[in-house]
Design an enzyme around this catalytic site. Sequence first.
Site, PDB file in Angstrom:
ATOM      1  N   CYS A  85     109.684  91.918  26.393  1.00 28.18           N
ATOM      2  CA  CYS A  85     108.398  92.264  25.775  1.00 28.18           C
ATOM      3  C   CYS A  85     108.551  93.383  24.753  1.00 28.18           C
ATOM      4  O   CYS A  85     107.734  93.521  23.848  1.00 28.18           O
ATOM      5  CB  CYS A  85     107.415  92.677  26.841  1.00 28.18           C
ATOM      6  SG  CYS A  85     108.064  93.990  27.890  1.00 28.18           S
ATOM      7  N   GLU A 109     103.258  87.047  18.516  1.00 31.48           N
ATOM      8  CA  GLU A 109     104.435  87.206  19.383  1.00 31.48           C
ATOM      9  C   GLU A 109     105.134  85.854  19.539  1.00 31.48           C
ATOM     10  O   GLU A 109     104.508  84.866  19.927  1.00 31.48           O
ATOM     11  CB  GLU A 109     104.009  87.724  20.765  1.00 31.48           C
ATOM     12  CG  GLU A 109     105.193  87.962  21.680  1.00 31.48           C
ATOM     13  CD  GLU A 109     104.782  88.394  23.099  1.00 31.48           C
ATOM     14  OE1 GLU A 109     103.910  87.745  23.691  1.00 31.48           O
ATOM     15  OE2 GLU A 109     105.354  89.381  23.596  1.00 31.48           O
ATOM     16  N   LYS A 130     102.505  86.809  43.327  1.00 34.22           N
ATOM     17  CA  LYS A 130     102.635  85.462  42.783  1.00 34.22           C
ATOM     18  C   LYS A 130     103.637  85.533  41.643  1.00 34.22           C
ATOM     19  O   LYS A 130     103.322  85.974  40.546  1.00 34.22           O
ATOM     20  CB  LYS A 130     101.307  84.898  42.275  1.00 34.22           C
ATOM     21  CG  LYS A 130     101.407  83.382  42.172  1.00 34.22           C
ATOM     22  CD  LYS A 130     100.652  82.735  41.064  1.00 34.22           C
ATOM     23  CE  LYS A 130     101.144  82.967  39.691  1.00 34.22           C
ATOM     24  NZ  LYS A 130     102.428  82.317  39.366  1.00 34.22           N
ATOM     25  N   GLU A 180     100.314  94.943  31.810  1.00 33.54           N
ATOM     26  CA  GLU A 180     101.409  95.117  30.848  1.00 33.54           C
ATOM     27  C   GLU A 180     101.514  93.793  30.104  1.00 33.54           C
ATOM     28  O   GLU A 180     101.928  92.790  30.683  1.00 33.54           O
ATOM     29  CB  GLU A 180     102.699  95.485  31.584  1.00 33.54           C
ATOM     30  CG  GLU A 180     102.576  96.874  32.226  1.00 33.54           C
ATOM     31  CD  GLU A 180     103.754  97.270  33.113  1.00 33.54           C
ATOM     32  OE1 GLU A 180     104.705  96.496  33.269  1.00 33.54           O
ATOM     33  OE2 GLU A 180     103.701  98.385  33.659  1.00 33.54           O
TER      34      GLU A 180
HETATM   35  P1  NAD Z   1     102.115  84.376  31.306  1.00 36.37           P
HETATM   36  O1  NAD Z   1     100.935  85.216  30.994  1.00 36.37           O
HETATM   37  O2  NAD Z   1     102.120  82.962  30.856  1.00 36.37           O
HETATM   38  O3  NAD Z   1     102.348  84.305  32.895  1.00 36.37           O
HETATM   39  C1  NAD Z   1     102.532  85.469  33.660  1.00 36.37           C
HETATM   40  C2  NAD Z   1     102.062  85.199  35.074  1.00 36.37           C
HETATM   41  O4  NAD Z   1     100.657  84.984  35.067  1.00 36.37           O
HETATM   42  C3  NAD Z   1     102.684  83.971  35.725  1.00 36.37           C
HETATM   43  O5  NAD Z   1     102.954  84.270  37.069  1.00 36.37           O
HETATM   44  C4  NAD Z   1     101.570  82.938  35.598  1.00 36.37           C
HETATM   45  O6  NAD Z   1     101.620  81.916  36.573  1.00 36.37           O
HETATM   46  C5  NAD Z   1     100.355  83.812  35.789  1.00 36.37           C
HETATM   47  N1  NAD Z   1      99.107  83.253  35.244  1.00 36.37           N
HETATM   48  C6  NAD Z   1      98.949  82.492  34.144  1.00 36.37           C
HETATM   49  N2  NAD Z   1      97.635  82.222  33.948  1.00 36.37           N
HETATM   50  C7  NAD Z   1      96.955  82.845  34.960  1.00 36.37           C
HETATM   51  C8  NAD Z   1      95.570  82.933  35.311  1.00 36.37           C
HETATM   52  N3  NAD Z   1      94.622  82.340  34.577  1.00 36.37           N
HETATM   53  N4  NAD Z   1      95.234  83.643  36.403  1.00 36.37           N
HETATM   54  C9  NAD Z   1      96.185  84.262  37.152  1.00 36.37           C
HETATM   55  N5  NAD Z   1      97.516  84.201  36.866  1.00 36.37           N
HETATM   56  C10 NAD Z   1      97.888  83.505  35.781  1.00 36.37           C
HETATM   57  O7  NAD Z   1     103.376  85.170  30.772  1.00 36.37           O
HETATM   58  P2  NAD Z   1     104.893  84.690  30.750  1.00 36.37           P
HETATM   59  O8  NAD Z   1     105.021  83.594  29.758  1.00 36.37           O
HETATM   60  O9  NAD Z   1     105.351  84.465  32.147  1.00 36.37           O
HETATM   61  O10 NAD Z   1     105.632  86.009  30.219  1.00 36.37           O
HETATM   62  C11 NAD Z   1     105.816  86.299  28.870  1.00 36.37           C
HETATM   63  C12 NAD Z   1     104.773  87.283  28.390  1.00 36.37           C
HETATM   64  O11 NAD Z   1     104.832  88.462  29.186  1.00 36.37           O
HETATM   65  C13 NAD Z   1     104.980  87.754  26.966  1.00 36.37           C
HETATM   66  O12 NAD Z   1     103.753  87.818  26.312  1.00 36.37           O
HETATM   67  C14 NAD Z   1     105.559  89.158  27.133  1.00 36.37           C
HETATM   68  O13 NAD Z   1     105.358  90.017  26.037  1.00 36.37           O
HETATM   69  C15 NAD Z   1     104.832  89.611  28.341  1.00 36.37           C
HETATM   70  N6  NAD Z   1     105.550  90.709  28.994  1.00 36.37           N
HETATM   71  C16 NAD Z   1     105.040  91.973  28.905  1.00 36.37           C
HETATM   72  C17 NAD Z   1     105.733  93.033  29.485  1.00 36.37           C
HETATM   73  C18 NAD Z   1     105.213  94.447  29.401  1.00 36.37           C
HETATM   74  O14 NAD Z   1     105.759  95.320  30.095  1.00 36.37           O
HETATM   75  N7  NAD Z   1     104.209  94.730  28.605  1.00 36.37           N
HETATM   76  C19 NAD Z   1     106.928  92.795  30.161  1.00 36.37           C
HETATM   77  C20 NAD Z   1     107.410  91.477  30.216  1.00 36.37           C
HETATM   78  C21 NAD Z   1     106.707  90.447  29.638  1.00 36.37           C
END
Ligand code: NAD
Length: 500
Positions: free
Chosen positions: A302, A404, A192, A268
């Site tokens: 991130c 963040e 997804k 992650e």
């Molecule tokens: P997000 O958590 O909003 O969304 C990520 C994914 O999760 C999307 O596909 C979203 O549709 C899905 N999602 C959201 N709520 C959900 C739920 N309740 N159940 C299942 N799926 C759900 O994150 P984002 O805004 O897309 O990305 C930014 C974040 O990602 C930042 O916090 C960043 O630090 C983190 N990030 C971490 C890493 C790492 O390697 N640690 C790498 C890249 C980004």
Amino acid sequence: MATRSMHLADAVPSEGPRRLRNFVDGRFVDGGSPFDIRDPATGRVHAVAYEADRAIVDAAVTAARKAVAGDWGRMPLARRRALLCRVADRIEERFDDFLEAEIADTGKPHALAHHLDIPRGAANFRVFADAIANLSTETFEMDTPDGGTALNYAVRKPLGVVGVISPWNLPLLLMTWKVAPAMACGNAVIVKPSEETPSTTTLLGEVMAEVGMPDGAFNVVHGFGPDSAGEFLTSHPGIRAITFTGETRTGSAIMKAAAPTVKALSFELGGKNAAIVFADADMDAAVAGLARAAFLNTGQVCLAPERIYVERPVFAAFVAGLKAKAEALKPGLPHDDGVDLGPLISDEHRRKVLDYYSLAVEEGATVVTGGGVPRLSGEAANGYFVQPTIWTGLPHGARTCREEIFGPCCAVIPFDTEEEAIAFANDTEYGLASSIWTQNLSRAHRVGKAMEVGISWVNCWFLRDLRTPFGGAKMSGIGREGGEHSIDFYSEPTNICIKL
Ligand code: NAD
């Protein structure tokens, strides 16, 4: 192969917005509710994706289970590896399609997607095709109570169906980082992608069909999190593991949804990363390295340092150097000459970042540069751009220094001793990455080890060897991926004990 792709090719631009359908059991399927995908550099709708309902997610799970029990699960390792390498080749053959799709979804500068996102998307498949070939399994010989011996050895088996939930900041790179090892281990996957950036994942569905991947081994369901495709996956009893990259609070929601069916989880998550610059650092290298770290991908990485601690004697020189670098960045449309700063991903995210820009001032920051929205003309005037921003004078406990932000911004804070710098850097609930700048070898080792993070860079940032453990400490994640760490997560070792 090409013939098969033709009837699938509605993820390739033609006239009007591209249609991004769900990819289930080796083919694109109709159904689901349409939602708009915007180009953040212009605000224009450039594609329409179809939100998978429960029936589509169920069909994907059924297809994936069938693949694990059938052609895909029974495929000899050499053939599986060859197919994954063929996926990498095909991404490279269709490089421009992937490049344009990634740029349309993210608005990121052409050069960045060209040298980072798409090549890494292909490389992930080759790295894990190699990793799975070069693993040994453990063996122990033991004494038995009757004076004989027994031999124990482990065999690795796939987990079954793995749900991959990915974010929008490096869409192809971060999604393939999980899909490639999961498939290398023989699992079937259901991806997804982020609702903001579904295009390259959809294209990968085409590529899987083109290379002859068995039906159901790779599936894509589009949609959102709660009460949508994300939650349908995380709560589905037919899925054995969820691998997720995204925000910490989303990870927490996924943990709850996955608990009743006791799924394996790899997370992650977010960060509030620190950099430390000692007075003995190569100052030009530190300024250039940390300008790249803070502003690459408009700060939407991130691993980006949003807190930079600088030893007091070089504080003013560092701030002046970083300011010059920030002011030299050119925002604009991805294909325009010299553009090296793209937009934020969405209007909503821009509002969040601008709220932090206001909060920083309320919390006592001196705005060294930036703090607002750049003036742009033409189509870019409607894009979601913000200025790269540097603050000084923020107290360590300010929310701006603890939460963040995920934008092109950082607080620069002076320190006096090594102990103080370590304490400042570790004073956070997150623990993803750090970047330390010094020419003192002993200090480099000492401070690198003292950081409470998953990865500690010294005199560099975002230098990635894909065989090494990657992940977060504290609230930045659970588990490690990379090389054999990924194989460990995506496979189930079974011990066979033979009485000899
Ligand atoms: P997000 O958590 O909003 O969304 C990520 C994914 O999760 C999307 O596909 C979203 O549709 C899905 N999602 C959201 N709520 C959900 C739920 N309740 N159940 C299942 N799926 C759900 O994150 P984002 O805004 O897309 O990305 C930014 C974040 O990602 C930042 O916090 C960043 O630090 C983190 N990030 C971490 C890493 C790492 O390697 N640690 C790498 C890249 C980004």
